[in-house]
Design a protein around this motif. Structure first.
Motif, mmCIF file in Angstrom:
data_model
loop_
_atom_site.group_PDB
_atom_site.id
_atom_site.type_symbol
_atom_site.label_atom_id
_atom_site.label_comp_id
_atom_site.label_asym_id
_atom_site.label_seq_id
_atom_site.Cartn_x
_atom_site.Cartn_y
_atom_site.Cartn_z
ATOM 1 N N PRO A 187 18.283 -21.415 18.945
ATOM 2 C CA PRO A 187 17.127 -20.727 19.539
ATOM 3 C C PRO A 187 17.150 -19.216 19.327
ATOM 4 C CG PRO A 187 17.897 -22.420 21.031
ATOM 5 C CD PRO A 187 18.898 -22.359 19.915
ATOM 6 N N SER A 188 18.335 -18.602 19.381
ATOM 7 C CA SER A 188 18.424 -17.159 19.151
ATOM 8 C C SER A 188 18.108 -16.811 17.710
ATOM 9 C CB SER A 188 19.822 -16.648 19.513
ATOM 10 O OG SER A 188 20.061 -16.764 20.899
ATOM 11 N N VAL A 189 18.569 -17.646 16.782
ATOM 12 C CA VAL A 189 18.304 -17.412 15.355
ATOM 13 C C VAL A 189 16.817 -17.591 15.070
ATOM 14 C CG1 VAL A 189 18.834 -18.173 13.016
ATOM 15 C CG2 VAL A 189 20.632 -18.148 14.760
ATOM 16 N N ILE A 190 16.222 -18.630 15.644
ATOM 17 C CA ILE A 190 14.782 -18.871 15.441
ATOM 18 C C ILE A 190 13.959 -17.737 16.035
ATOM 19 C CG2 ILE A 190 12.883 -20.423 16.028
ATOM 20 C CD1 ILE A 190 15.040 -22.693 16.050
ATOM 21 N N LYS A 191 14.393 -17.220 17.181
ATOM 22 C CA LYS A 191 13.718 -16.077 17.806
ATOM 23 C C LYS A 191 13.741 -14.863 16.872
ATOM 24 C CE LYS A 191 14.287 -12.847 21.678
ATOM 25 N NZ LYS A 191 15.154 -12.461 22.818
ATOM 26 N N ALA A 192 14.859 -14.654 16.179
ATOM 27 C CA ALA A 192 14.965 -13.541 15.235
ATOM 28 C C ALA A 192 13.997 -13.718 14.072
ATOM 29 C CB ALA A 192 16.397 -13.419 14.719
ATOM 30 N N CYS A 193 13.895 -14.945 13.564
ATOM 31 C CA CYS A 193 12.971 -15.226 12.459
ATOM 32 C C CYS A 193 11.529 -14.949 12.897
ATOM 33 C CB CYS A 193 13.109 -16.674 11.999
ATOM 34 S SG CYS A 193 14.713 -17.064 11.266
ATOM 35 N N ALA A 194 11.209 -15.303 14.124
ATOM 36 C CA ALA A 194 9.865 -15.039 14.647
ATOM 37 C C ALA A 194 9.620 -13.542 14.789
ATOM 38 C CB ALA A 194 9.685 -15.731 15.990
ATOM 39 N N GLY A 195 10.627 -12.819 15.306
ATOM 40 C CA GLY A 195 10.483 -11.381 15.491
ATOM 41 C C GLY A 195 10.290 -10.627 14.201
ATOM 42 N N LEU A 196 10.925 -11.114 13.124
ATOM 43 C CA LEU A 196 10.821 -10.473 11.806
ATOM 44 C C LEU A 196 9.707 -11.081 10.957
ATOM 45 C CD1 LEU A 196 14.628 -10.246 10.949
ATOM 46 C CD2 LEU A 196 13.136 -8.348 11.607
ATOM 47 N N ASP A 217 16.736 -31.447 20.177
ATOM 48 C CA ASP A 217 16.963 -30.690 21.410
ATOM 49 C C ASP A 217 15.660 -30.016 21.843
ATOM 50 O OD1 ASP A 217 19.233 -29.259 23.179
ATOM 51 O OD2 ASP A 217 17.691 -27.806 22.631
ATOM 52 N N SER A 218 15.329 -30.124 23.117
ATOM 53 C CA SER A 218 14.044 -29.619 23.608
ATOM 54 C C SER A 218 13.926 -28.109 23.479
ATOM 55 C CB SER A 218 13.842 -30.030 25.067
ATOM 56 O OG SER A 218 14.885 -29.518 25.881
ATOM 57 N N PHE A 219 15.043 -27.385 23.648
ATOM 58 C CA PHE A 219 14.993 -25.928 23.548
ATOM 59 C C PHE A 219 14.838 -25.479 22.104
ATOM 60 C CE2 PHE A 219 17.222 -26.772 27.515
ATOM 61 C CZ PHE A 219 16.436 -26.044 28.393
ATOM 62 N N VAL A 220 15.425 -26.189 21.180
ATOM 63 C CA VAL A 220 15.239 -25.887 19.759
ATOM 64 C C VAL A 220 13.785 -26.154 19.378
ATOM 65 C CG1 VAL A 220 15.866 -26.552 17.410
ATOM 66 C CG2 VAL A 220 17.645 -26.339 19.154
ATOM 67 N N GLN A 221 13.229 -27.260 19.832
ATOM 68 C CA GLN A 221 11.838 -27.581 19.529
ATOM 69 C C GLN A 221 10.886 -26.528 20.091
ATOM 70 O OE1 GLN A 221 11.420 -31.569 21.147
ATOM 71 N NE2 GLN A 221 11.787 -32.503 19.140
ATOM 72 N N SER A 222 11.133 -26.124 21.318
ATOM 73 C CA SER A 222 10.292 -25.090 21.935
ATOM 74 C C SER A 222 10.370 -23.774 21.153
ATOM 75 C CB SER A 222 10.732 -24.861 23.383
ATOM 76 O OG SER A 222 9.944 -23.875 24.001
ATOM 77 N N SER A 223 11.594 -23.410 20.727
ATOM 78 C CA SER A 223 11.770 -22.181 19.947
ATOM 79 C C SER A 223 11.023 -22.259 18.623
ATOM 80 C CB SER A 223 13.263 -21.930 19.684
ATOM 81 O OG SER A 223 13.963 -21.761 20.889
ATOM 82 N N LEU A 224 11.048 -23.434 17.991
ATOM 83 C CA LEU A 224 10.364 -23.607 16.713
ATOM 84 C C LEU A 224 8.847 -23.510 16.869
ATOM 85 C CD1 LEU A 224 12.544 -26.450 15.151
ATOM 86 C CD2 LEU A 224 12.191 -24.167 14.181
ATOM 87 N N VAL A 225 8.323 -24.069 17.942
ATOM 88 C CA VAL A 225 6.882 -23.956 18.196
ATOM 89 C C VAL A 225 6.485 -22.486 18.333
ATOM 90 C CG1 VAL A 225 5.044 -24.407 19.866
ATOM 91 C CG2 VAL A 225 6.626 -26.243 19.238
ATOM 92 N N HIS A 226 7.260 -21.729 19.107
ATOM 93 C CA HIS A 226 6.982 -20.297 19.267
ATOM 94 C C HIS A 226 7.094 -19.563 17.934
ATOM 95 C CE1 HIS A 226 7.403 -21.056 23.593
ATOM 96 N NE2 HIS A 226 6.837 -19.886 23.773
ATOM 97 N N PHE A 227 8.075 -19.935 17.119
ATOM 98 C CA PHE A 227 8.259 -19.305 15.808
ATOM 99 C C PHE A 227 7.025 -19.512 14.932
ATOM 100 C CE2 PHE A 227 9.312 -20.693 11.429
ATOM 101 C CZ PHE A 227 9.500 -19.444 10.851
ATOM 102 N N TYR A 228 6.555 -20.741 14.827
ATOM 103 C CA TYR A 228 5.407 -21.024 13.965
ATOM 104 C C TYR A 228 4.131 -20.378 14.506
ATOM 105 C CZ TYR A 228 7.978 -24.255 10.962
ATOM 106 O OH TYR A 228 8.853 -24.797 10.050
ATOM 107 N N VAL A 229 3.988 -20.317 15.820
ATOM 108 C CA VAL A 229 2.824 -19.640 16.402
ATOM 109 C C VAL A 229 2.859 -18.158 16.080
ATOM 110 C CG1 VAL A 229 1.751 -18.931 18.579
ATOM 111 C CG2 VAL A 229 2.425 -21.316 18.249
ATOM 112 N N LYS A 230 4.029 -17.539 16.273
ATOM 113 C CA LYS A 230 4.177 -16.101 16.017
ATOM 114 C C LYS A 230 3.897 -15.769 14.553
ATOM 115 C CE LYS A 230 5.526 -11.918 17.288
ATOM 116 N NZ LYS A 230 6.938 -11.590 17.540
#
Length: 794
Positions: A187-196, A217-230
């Motif tokens: 989730p932290s790595v995916i958050k970084a990809c979204a931020g950049l 994992d539900s938290f990984v899935q949630s992070s990925l959804v946010h990444f693609y939206v961002k």
């Protein structure tokens, strides 16, 4: 920093997980079975439980020693943790408030005692460095036989500080050491990809999660959804959301808001209305995301309706929803609705919220309520710079420039700490409303006050330089942008192109265009407009074709510039062809400015009756530009009857237009403003003496004053004297007297140059051996060696 093209997963081929390989599977599933080593408030405790981003609990809740005791194989190298050193233990446990220097002293103690090789101490030291954002020092610790806990600690700390570059750098290094993340790290790595907005890397991480099974994992899935939206990959985000094991309100809100931000009203409402089938209810954040998203995408009515729907469903709006809906209300001009929201703000105690006050001032400004803007600021009690900026912008929006300047000066007198937004707002206010010299003076004051202009300030200043052909000031702004490293900004670049074109330097404008790393439609239009202004029709047509070949779709502004270029150069057939094919080739309906160009095109070719016929058949009311184009052509071709019709219409539309009589010239880095017949110029006696001597030389060379351009009913000799007082002649001679021989002169005029002045300046350019640039209301005239670039066709 790793390359933003890819991350290292394997040195030979793409990484795949085979569940039948016990050793590798065990590495993936057990390598992060230890608690998060970042210290918590109880620094005396050895139990480190601070959660990772996106996780509600720690890894296992067990101490490192307990984990090792249960399975010594997990830390085979460090299974023999030494006896605690009481003094060092005490120092580390009390170091949560230590400075970076003190942390380095602890590091030195660990190195001296040889304890830095043990993960227990190394992890605690990593946490201390990370808490101080000393990531370079923390990375050095990874050279001691790095383990999964060390990398996880550093990634987690970087995520806490939104240091996205560092996250990807550490993550790449972690993979190269053969250590693979689990559901606590991704989730932290995916958050970084979204931020950049690193779409490619994010997709690789997604692929890794699928291959390893972590994607369930539900938290990984949630992070990925946010990444693609961002990253605006809403189709992928929607697919992920539909396949989530546990869909939650956070992911659902992000997806709906993503569609709203993109302006996809249908899908935004579809996703939002599906909530009743998902087993949870929207919250205030869900509503705020929709309101803010619709406002950002220009769907203002949808934003207001969503705000009303929010209250209808029993939700109370907060500061975010109010400050998001007020700009939409202002853009719609719904003053009554805005007043109701203002009442709600007062009733619920939001009147002291800085963001809401600024939004209220902005809303009233858009609705044209200057008094209410000032009242909101006064009711705030304590004046705040953001609200003052909104007030200045609101006043400027409605042309109240003098009042905006007065407010700004009052704030300066109150010793308020004005920021870059304050200065940029007032500079933009001046440059957009004809106070160009004031804009230049404010820019100098801004720098003297120690406020650094940014990539928004420069594009606001440059039009002022271009409006009055202040080339040296424009070049100074260009140099400033180069020093600050903002010249590559697409808006700065567009403004530079426009400024150089307005100052007569069309080659420099093209040079700026060619050097731009990224171009948008504004850049193309600025360059196309420059070619049109300089009467370079062939270059404009070639540039227009180049624009289409590049894949850039032209708009109505592009076609206006192209038609204007054809008009300036007398390319009647080409111009008419582009006009006739506007709708079929480009899907653009002709507007009043396009008709004005064609009227000018036909009029300049002497087809005055055809031009008048086109005006009569226009699908809307012709404006001053259309009648002005016809009047100009009638004057050239001496058609008095049609000229009277055009003049009568023009006087009805613009009975009080003083701007037509102003002229500027830049001499020795100072801009001088003149009026027709102006006697206030310094050296007036020398100017008239020089002009008389030039007149004698010109008459010897065959020049005869054209007194037709004098409308007063006076004697012929008096008419010649009046012609001598035309402002462009005075400006040119003033420039000759105050510059070195051969130095080029630049004059800007808000009226079409008269035929006599045109003839005189051609002679002066030959006698004085100077290049003289005169920009009138229609185009640029480049005088050199007795000729003009317009070919006497303007």
């Amino acid at each position: 920093m790793p390359s933003l093209q890819s991350l290292y997963f394997s040195s030979a081929k793409p990484f795949h997980i085979n569940p039948r390989t016990p050793a590798l599977w065990r590495l993936l599933t057990t390598s992060c079975a230890y608690s998060n080593p970042t210290p918590v408030e109880n620094a005396d405790s050895d139990d480190f439980r601070e959660p990772f981003s996106g996780r509600p609990d720690n890894f296992s809740g067990r101490k490192i020693e307990d984990a090792v005791a249960l399975d010594p194989g997990k830390l085979r190298v460090d299974s023999s943790i030494p006896s605690r050193i009481p003094d060092l233990e005490h120092l580390i446990s009390r170091s949560s408030t230590a400075s970076p220097t003190q942390v380095r002293q602890i590091h030195a103690q660990l190195l001296r005692t040889g304890l830095c090789q043990f993960p227990y101490y190394r992890t605690k030291l990593l946490s201390l460095y990370a808490n101080h954002r000393c990531f370079s020092d923390a990375k050095n610790l990874l050279s001691f036989e790095p383990d999964i806990i060390s990398f996880t600690t550093l990634i987690n700390a970087s995520s806490k500080f939104n240091d996205f570059d560092n996250i990807l750098s550490v993550f790449s290094r972690m993979l190269k050491h053969g250590l693979f993340p689990d559901a606590h790290v991704l989730p932290s790595v995916i958050k970084a990809c979204a931020g950049l907005l690193a779409v490619n890397i994010g997709k690789q991480v997604h692929g890794f999660s699928l291959a390893s099974g972590i994607s369930l994992d539900s938290f990984v899935q949630s992070s990925l959804v946010h990444f693609y939206v961002k990253c605006d990959e809403l189709v992928d985000a929607h697919k992920l959301f539909d396949n989530m094991v546990e869909r939650d309100v956070v992911s659902w809100s992000a997806l709906a808001a993503g569609y709203a931000r993109k302006g996809d009203r249908v899908n935004a409402r579809k996703v939002f209305n599906e909530v009743k089938n998902l087993g949870f209810q929207p919250n205030t954040v869900s509503w705020n995301g929709m309101i803010a998203g619709f406002n950002q995408s220009g769907c203002f009515l949808d934003a207001v309706l969503m705000f009303q729907q929010m209250h209808k469903h029993g939700f109370k709006s907060d500061g975010t929803s109010i400050s998001s809906v007020l700009p939409a209300i202002g853009d719609l001009g719904y003053l009554s609705t805005g007043t109701q929201v203002h009442g709600y703000v007062i009733k619920n105690g939001f009147a002291v919220d800085k963001c809401i006050v600024s939004a209220l001032i902005d809303m009233y400004g858009k609705c044209g309520c200057a008094l209410e803007m000032s009242q909101v600021l006064e009711d705030m009690g304590q004046v705040e710079v953001g609200a003052c900026n909104a007030l200045i912008t609101g006043l400027a929006r409605h042309g109240l420039v003098d009042k905006a300047l007065r407010v700004f000066k009052e704030l300066q007198g109150q010793q308020m700490e004005l920021n870059v937004v304050s200065w940029t707002s007032v500079i933009a206010c001046c440059s957009q409303h004809g106070k160009d010299i004031e804009a230049l003076e404010l820019f100098r004051e801004m720098q003297s006050a120690g406020v650094k202009p940014n990539a928004v300030t420069i594009p606001c200043l440059l039009p002022a330089c271009g409006n009055i052909a202040a080339l040296m000031h424009g070049k100074a702004a260009h140099c400033f942008s180069l020093r600050r490293g903002i010249s590559g900004d697409v808006y700065v670049g567009s403004a530079l192109i426009d400024m150089y074109a307005n100052c007569g330097k069309i080659q420099l404008a093209r040079c700026c265009f060619d050097r731009m790393p990224v171009r948008n439609l504004v850049c193309w239009n600025a360059m196309l407009g420059g070619y049109a202004m300089h009467g370079k029709a062939n270059e404009a047509i070639e540039f227009f074709l180049m624009m289409q070949r590049s894949g850039q779709k032209p708009d109505s502004v592009s076609l206006t510039s192209l038609l204007s270029a054809c008009s300036q150069s007398g390319l009647t057939e080409e111009g008419h062809r582009y006009f006739d094919r506007m709708t079929t080739d480009h899907g653009i309906k002709p507007r009043v400015e396009h008709y004005a160009c064609v009227v000018s095109l036909l009029g300049r070719a002497g087809k005055l009756e055809e031009a008048y016929s086109m005006i009569e058949k226009m699908p809307f009311e012709p404006d001053a530009c259309v009648w002005g184009a016809l009047l100009s052509s009638c004057r050239v071709h001496h058609n008095m009857s049609l000229g009277e019709v055009a003049a009568r219409k023009l006087f009805e539309l613009e009975p009080m237009n003083p701007g037509n009589y102003i002229l500027w010239i830049e001499v020795k880095n100072k801009v001088h403003m003149l009026l027709a017949g102006d006697k206030s110029l310094p050296q007036m006696a020398q100017i008239m003496d020089k002009l008389n001597r030039l007149s004698i030389e010109m008459k010897k060379a065959g020049y005869s004053p054209n007194t037709d351009y004098v409308l007063q009913d006076v004697e012929e000799q008096e008419k010649e004297h009046i012609l001598c007082g035309h402002s462009e002649k005075l400006a040119v001679v003033f420039g000759i007297l105050n510059t070195s021989p051969g130095w080029p002169l630049r004059v800007t005029k808000n009226l079409r140059i008269c035929g006599d002045c045109h003839a005189v300046i051609k002679c002066i350019s030959r006698f004085e051996r100077r290049e003289i640039f005169v920009r009138d209301t229609n185009r640029y005239h480049h005088f050199k060696d007795g000729d003009c670039s317009c070919g006497d066709y303007w």
